[in-house]
Design a protein around this motif. Structure first.
Motif, PDB file in Angstrom:
ATOM      1  N   LEU A 126       0.750  -1.193  -0.010  1.00 19.86           N
ATOM      2  CA  LEU A 126      -0.185   0.114   0.034  1.00 19.86           C
ATOM      3  C   LEU A 126       0.786   1.372  -0.037  1.00 19.86           C
ATOM      4  CD1 LEU A 126      -2.815  -1.091   2.628  1.00 19.86           C
ATOM      5  CD2 LEU A 126      -2.914  -0.602   0.197  1.00 19.86           C
ATOM      6  N   VAL A 127       1.914   1.288   1.134  1.00 18.61           N
ATOM      7  CA  VAL A 127       2.846   2.450   0.983  1.00 18.61           C
ATOM      8  C   VAL A 127       3.621   2.596  -0.516  1.00 18.61           C
ATOM      9  CG1 VAL A 127       4.737   3.689   2.234  1.00 18.61           C
ATOM     10  CG2 VAL A 127       2.947   2.384   3.389  1.00 18.61           C
ATOM     11  N   LEU A 128       3.989   1.307  -0.836  1.00 16.84           N
ATOM     12  CA  LEU A 128       4.950   1.617  -2.316  1.00 16.84           C
ATOM     13  C   LEU A 128       4.056   2.117  -3.485  1.00 16.84           C
ATOM     14  CD1 LEU A 128       6.823  -1.783  -1.831  1.00 16.84           C
ATOM     15  CD2 LEU A 128       8.022   0.381  -1.684  1.00 16.84           C
ATOM     16  N   ARG A 129       2.850   1.591  -3.518  1.00 14.81           N
ATOM     17  CA  ARG A 129       2.144   1.901  -4.676  1.00 14.81           C
ATOM     18  C   ARG A 129       1.817   3.532  -4.558  1.00 14.81           C
ATOM     19  NH1 ARG A 129      -0.809  -3.163  -3.829  1.00 14.81           N
ATOM     20  NH2 ARG A 129      -0.738  -4.230  -5.456  1.00 14.81           N
ATOM     21  N   LYS A 130       1.474   4.051  -3.329  1.00 14.92           N
ATOM     22  CA  LYS A 130       1.253   5.597  -3.061  1.00 14.92           C
ATOM     23  C   LYS A 130       2.327   6.321  -3.553  1.00 14.92           C
ATOM     24  CE  LYS A 130       0.035   8.770   0.406  1.00 14.92           C
ATOM     25  NZ  LYS A 130      -0.558   8.911   1.830  1.00 14.92           N
ATOM     26  N   LYS A 131       3.663   5.948  -2.834  1.00 11.07           N
ATOM     27  CA  LYS A 131       4.920   6.727  -3.077  1.00 11.07           C
ATOM     28  C   LYS A 131       5.564   6.542  -4.439  1.00 11.07           C
ATOM     29  CE  LYS A 131       6.520   6.951   1.663  1.00 11.07           C
ATOM     30  NZ  LYS A 131       7.733   7.018   2.351  1.00 11.07           N
TER      31      LYS A 131
ATOM     32  N   THR B  64      17.571   5.418  -6.079  1.00  7.97           N
ATOM     33  CA  THR B  64      17.475   6.510  -5.124  1.00  7.97           C
ATOM     34  C   THR B  64      18.592   6.862  -4.427  1.00  7.97           C
ATOM     35  OG1 THR B  64      16.570   5.031  -3.351  1.00  7.97           O
ATOM     36  CG2 THR B  64      14.867   5.962  -4.374  1.00  7.97           C
ATOM     37  N   GLY B  65      19.860   6.200  -4.516  1.00  4.85           N
ATOM     38  CA  GLY B  65      20.991   6.361  -4.040  1.00  4.85           C
ATOM     39  C   GLY B  65      21.567   7.627  -3.890  1.00  4.85           C
ATOM     40  N   ASP B  66      21.505   8.606  -4.965  1.00  8.67           N
ATOM     41  CA  ASP B  66      21.720  10.140  -4.964  1.00  8.67           C
ATOM     42  C   ASP B  66      21.233  10.860  -3.718  1.00  8.67           C
ATOM     43  OD1 ASP B  66      19.503   9.931  -6.431  1.00  8.67           O
ATOM     44  OD2 ASP B  66      20.415  11.483  -7.661  1.00  8.67           O
ATOM     45  N   GLN B  67      19.795  10.170  -3.411  1.00 10.55           N
ATOM     46  CA  GLN B  67      18.953  10.868  -2.271  1.00 10.55           C
ATOM     47  C   GLN B  67      19.323  10.704  -0.918  1.00 10.55           C
ATOM     48  OE1 GLN B  67      14.745  10.926  -3.739  1.00 10.55           O
ATOM     49  NE2 GLN B  67      15.505  10.176  -5.482  1.00 10.55           N
ATOM     50  N   THR B  68      20.259   9.906  -0.649  1.00  9.40           N
ATOM     51  CA  THR B  68      20.633   9.426   0.694  1.00  9.40           C
ATOM     52  C   THR B  68      21.543  10.471   1.235  1.00  9.40           C
ATOM     53  OG1 THR B  68      22.584   8.028   0.062  1.00  9.40           O
ATOM     54  CG2 THR B  68      20.519   7.166   0.282  1.00  9.40           C
ATOM     55  N   LYS B  69      21.818  11.526   0.571  1.00 11.40           N
ATOM     56  CA  LYS B  69      22.698  12.597   1.231  1.00 11.40           C
ATOM     57  C   LYS B  69      21.838  13.488   2.251  1.00 11.40           C
ATOM     58  CE  LYS B  69      25.599  12.862  -3.091  1.00 11.40           C
ATOM     59  NZ  LYS B  69      26.048  14.022  -4.179  1.00 11.40           N
ATOM     60  N   ASP B  70      20.647  13.428   2.099  1.00  7.22           N
ATOM     61  CA  ASP B  70      19.731  14.049   3.039  1.00  7.22           C
ATOM     62  C   ASP B  70      18.860  12.894   3.607  1.00  7.22           C
ATOM     63  OD1 ASP B  70      17.918  15.432   4.313  1.00  7.22           O
ATOM     64  OD2 ASP B  70      17.347  17.037   2.685  1.00  7.22           O
ATOM     65  N   LEU B  71      19.366  12.579   4.691  1.00  5.35           N
ATOM     66  CA  LEU B  71      18.701  11.428   5.194  1.00  5.35           C
ATOM     67  C   LEU B  71      17.403  11.540   5.446  1.00  5.35           C
ATOM     68  CD1 LEU B  71      21.560   9.927   7.439  1.00  5.35           C
ATOM     69  CD2 LEU B  71      20.559   8.890   5.253  1.00  5.35           C
ATOM     70  N   ARG B  72      16.994  12.826   6.344  1.00  4.95           N
ATOM     71  CA  ARG B  72      15.698  12.903   6.761  1.00  4.95           C
ATOM     72  C   ARG B  72      14.691  12.841   5.321  1.00  4.95           C
ATOM     73  NH1 ARG B  72      11.683  17.009   6.559  1.00  4.95           N
ATOM     74  NH2 ARG B  72      13.066  18.179   5.386  1.00  4.95           N
ATOM     75  N   GLN B  73      14.980  13.619   4.556  1.00  4.18           N
ATOM     76  CA  GLN B  73      14.032  13.787   3.059  1.00  4.18           C
ATOM     77  C   GLN B  73      14.141  12.417   2.599  1.00  4.18           C
ATOM     78  OE1 GLN B  73      12.365  16.611   2.611  1.00  4.18           O
ATOM     79  NE2 GLN B  73      11.201  14.947   1.502  1.00  4.18           N
ATOM     80  N   PHE B  74      15.233  11.583   2.576  1.00  4.48           N
ATOM     81  CA  PHE B  74      15.339  10.413   1.848  1.00  4.48           C
ATOM     82  C   PHE B  74      14.144   9.389   2.620  1.00  4.48           C
ATOM     83  CE2 PHE B  74      16.946   6.220   2.131  1.00  4.48           C
ATOM     84  CZ  PHE B  74      17.120   5.689   0.749  1.00  4.48           C
ATOM     85  N   ALA B  75      14.400   9.448   4.012  1.00  3.69           N
ATOM     86  CA  ALA B  75      13.515   8.699   4.645  1.00  3.69           C
ATOM     87  C   ALA B  75      11.855   8.820   4.413  1.00  3.69           C
ATOM     88  CB  ALA B  75      13.749   8.851   6.292  1.00  3.69           C
ATOM     89  N   ASN B  76      11.488  10.471   4.521  1.00  2.74           N
ATOM     90  CA  ASN B  76      10.524  10.827   4.104  1.00  2.74           C
ATOM     91  C   ASN B  76       9.710  10.376   2.813  1.00  2.74           C
ATOM     92  OD1 ASN B  76      10.321  11.902   6.778  1.00  2.74           O
ATOM     93  ND2 ASN B  76      10.524  14.083   5.946  1.00  2.74           N
ATOM     94  N   ASP B  77      10.622  10.446   1.828  1.00  2.34           N
ATOM     95  CA  ASP B  77      10.269   9.969   0.461  1.00  2.34           C
ATOM     96  C   ASP B  77      10.111   8.534   0.315  1.00  2.34           C
ATOM     97  OD1 ASP B  77      10.007  12.629  -0.107  1.00  2.34           O
ATOM     98  OD2 ASP B  77      12.139  12.929  -1.052  1.00  2.34           O
ATOM     99  N   TRP B  78      11.034   7.642   0.728  1.00  9.71           N
ATOM    100  CA  TRP B  78      11.180   6.430   0.104  1.00  9.71           C
ATOM    101  C   TRP B  78      11.009   5.180   1.415  1.00  9.71           C
ATOM    102  CZ3 TRP B  78      10.315   6.114  -4.585  1.00  9.71           C
ATOM    103  CH2 TRP B  78      10.944   7.155  -5.519  1.00  9.71           C
ATOM    104  N   GLN B  79      11.027   5.454   2.528  1.00  9.58           N
ATOM    105  CA  GLN B  79      10.743   4.311   3.567  1.00  9.58           C
ATOM    106  C   GLN B  79       9.332   3.902   3.440  1.00  9.58           C
ATOM    107  OE1 GLN B  79       8.839   5.118   6.744  1.00  9.58           O
ATOM    108  NE2 GLN B  79       8.846   2.919   6.912  1.00  9.58           N
ATOM    109  N   PHE B  80       9.304   2.667   3.445  1.00 11.50           N
ATOM    110  CA  PHE B  80       7.924   1.827   3.135  1.00 11.50           C
ATOM    111  C   PHE B  80       7.561   1.017   4.391  1.00 11.50           C
ATOM    112  CE2 PHE B  80      10.763  -0.631   0.775  1.00 11.50           C
ATOM    113  CZ  PHE B  80      10.192  -1.951   0.868  1.00 11.50           C
ATOM    114  N   GLN B  81       8.618   0.517   5.142  1.00 12.07           N
ATOM    115  CA  GLN B  81       8.489  -0.507   6.160  1.00 12.07           C
ATOM    116  C   GLN B  81       9.605  -0.412   7.192  1.00 12.07           C
ATOM    117  OE1 GLN B  81       6.465  -2.004   8.030  1.00 12.07           O
ATOM    118  NE2 GLN B  81       5.374  -3.548   6.636  1.00 12.07           N
ATOM    119  N   PHE B  82       9.084  -0.999   8.538  1.00  8.53           N
ATOM    120  CA  PHE B  82      10.211  -1.118   9.470  1.00  8.53           C
ATOM    121  C   PHE B  82       9.790  -2.299  10.310  1.00  8.53           C
ATOM    122  CE2 PHE B  82       6.663   1.322  11.527  1.00  8.53           C
ATOM    123  CZ  PHE B  82       6.563   0.761  12.706  1.00  8.53           C
TER     124      PHE B  82
END
Length: 450
Positions: A188-193, A214-232
């Protein structure tokens, strides 16, 4: 007159075989002795890097000088009356002359809150000590309890490989990669993002490539997590222990999460144009099929000392001195034994009408026989003597001081320093054994003239 002893848990010396400090239970006969003392944990030591200003006295120093001025007889009488009143409130058993009255300790050793990292190093918790020192050295900052907000970040102290070496952490990590990321909630989260990302790419007509990383986006960890994190997966304090041995990870992060974020995905599917002969337009569309082949995995946690909203008691963090830490049984009950907790574990059908609220957790009232200076918040806040010596009492190395979340908050208010922060590990790029595949709704660009 004997002193009542209380059971407690003590961390023994670091054991290489167990990978941590064995947690030993000391029964009542070998328990610690509560001490009533005018002194607690000291907050007086200046923060790291701050020099004492000797030329101009601070307002606090001026107040201290005023307080040191000779008191009048009226002031002495008022102080004595207040002391007697406080003693009658805090020590009801002591003044009643019962055998288990609380022992007094007029001159305990000095233990400053900034000695906690020293204790951590003495029990071989170097990473926990490094994080604690970092908090003291940072500018004043209070975490807003929103993990997606902008916060100071430490992304060097903790690594994923390091946390996987403790207790059941690797087991939780493997559960995330074998089950968690393939769950319906993950999809569900993946489809949305990914739908949002592809719609923006379609709108900008920038989908020349069908593979996205998405590797080049890991320089900003907060934004990367908000944009691409889908499970924990949640890792509990018990997961970080090696059996009954508390580890450096236990002291460093206690409870934390391991997250999975999108790393690399490809998009395939039928592409076609929809024609509107009447409007003389055509629209490019696609029925996308997404395949995620790689993910990033990382640790994320907040290092802060906030208490839950509405909680009457501050979280108990153990009794400390420079040699280490012990945990009193009363302290362990602090967040457990109250009306709300029992309401969750005792079925209402039992109709027992049990009310054992102890004033330890969030209960507003106390109507049980457990209410004593040894089990309530007053007891938790007392110094304790572990009485390791055969003859001598109140040896400096045997006296431990209670520490709470609020202790750190009081230190921060006094010194205008001490900063909460987010802890990240560097994201680790992993190829999945089984790719994650799913379909998305049809995507279309804006109509254009034929």
């Amino acid at each position: 007159m004997g002193s009542r002893k209380l059971p407690y848990f003590q961390l023994d010396a670091y054991s290489r075989g167990s990978g941590g400090n064995i947690l030993r239970f000391r029964r009542t006969e070998r328990g610690c002795v509560p001490l009533d003392s005018p002194s607690g944990v000291s907050l007086d030591r200046l923060p790291p890097g701050r020099e004492k200003k000797s030329s101009v006295p601070s307002s606090r120093e001026g107040q201290q000088k005023k307080q040191q001025a000779p008191m009048t007889k009226g002031q002495e009488k008022e102080l004595a009356d207040r002391s007697r009143k406080k003693s009658s409130e805090v020590l009801p058993e002591a003044v009643s002359g019962r055998e288990d009255s609380i022992e007094t300790c007029d001159k305990p050793p000095v233990f400053d809150l900034q000695d906690v990292p020293i204790a951590m190093e003495n029990i071989r918790w170097p990473v926990a000590a490094a994080l604690a020192r970092s908090w003291f050295g940072r500018e004043r900052h209070v975490y807003d309890d929103d993990s997606s907000s902008i916060q100071p970040i430490d992304d060097t102290t903790v690594t994923l490989d390091w946390v996987l070496g403790f207790g059941k952490v690797r087991q939780r990590y493997e559960e995330l990669l074998s089950k968690g990321i393939y769950s319906e909630n993950s999809l569900l989260v993946l489809r949305k993002k990914i739908s949002r990302y592809l719609r923006e790419a379609f709108a900008e007509k920038s989908m020349s490539a069908m593979s996205f990383n998405t590797g080049d986006q890991t320089k900003d960890l907060r934004q990367f997590a908000n944009d691409w994190q889908f499970q924990f997966v949640a890792v509990s304090t018990s997961d970080t222990a090696n059996g009954n041995a508390m580890s450096d990870l236990t002291g460093a992060l206690a409870n934390f999460n391991i997250y999975a974020a999108v790393g690399n995905f490809t998009v395939t599917g039928e592409r076609y144009h929809r024609y509107d002969n009447k409007g003389r337009t055509k629209t490019f569309c696609m029925d996308p099929i997404v395949e995620i082949t790689h993910v990033f995995v990382y640790v994320k946690d907040n290092y802060s000392f906030n208490d839950a909203d509405g909680k009457l008691k501050s979280q108990y963090l153990g009794h400390w001195n420079k040699t280490g830490v012990i945990v009193t049984v009363g302290g362990m009950f602090s967040d457990r034994v109250d009306g709300r907790y029992l309401a969750q574990v005792i079925p209402p059908t039992w109709n027992l009408h049990v009310d054992v609220q102890t004033d330890l957790g969030s209960a507003k009232q106390d109507r049980s026989g457990l209410h004593t200076p040894y089990l309530t918040d007053k007891g938790i806040e007392l110094l304790v003597d572990t009485r390791q010596g055969w003859i001598r009492r109140q040896r400096a190395k045997d006296i431990y001081f209670p520490v709470f979340n609020r202790t750190y908050n009081e230190w921060r208010e006094r010194h205008e320093q001490g900063g909460d922060f987010m802890v990240y590990s560097k994201p680790k790029y992993l190829k999945l054994k089984q790719a994650i595949r799913f379909k998305l709704e049809t995507l279309c660009c804006a109509p254009e003239p034929m």
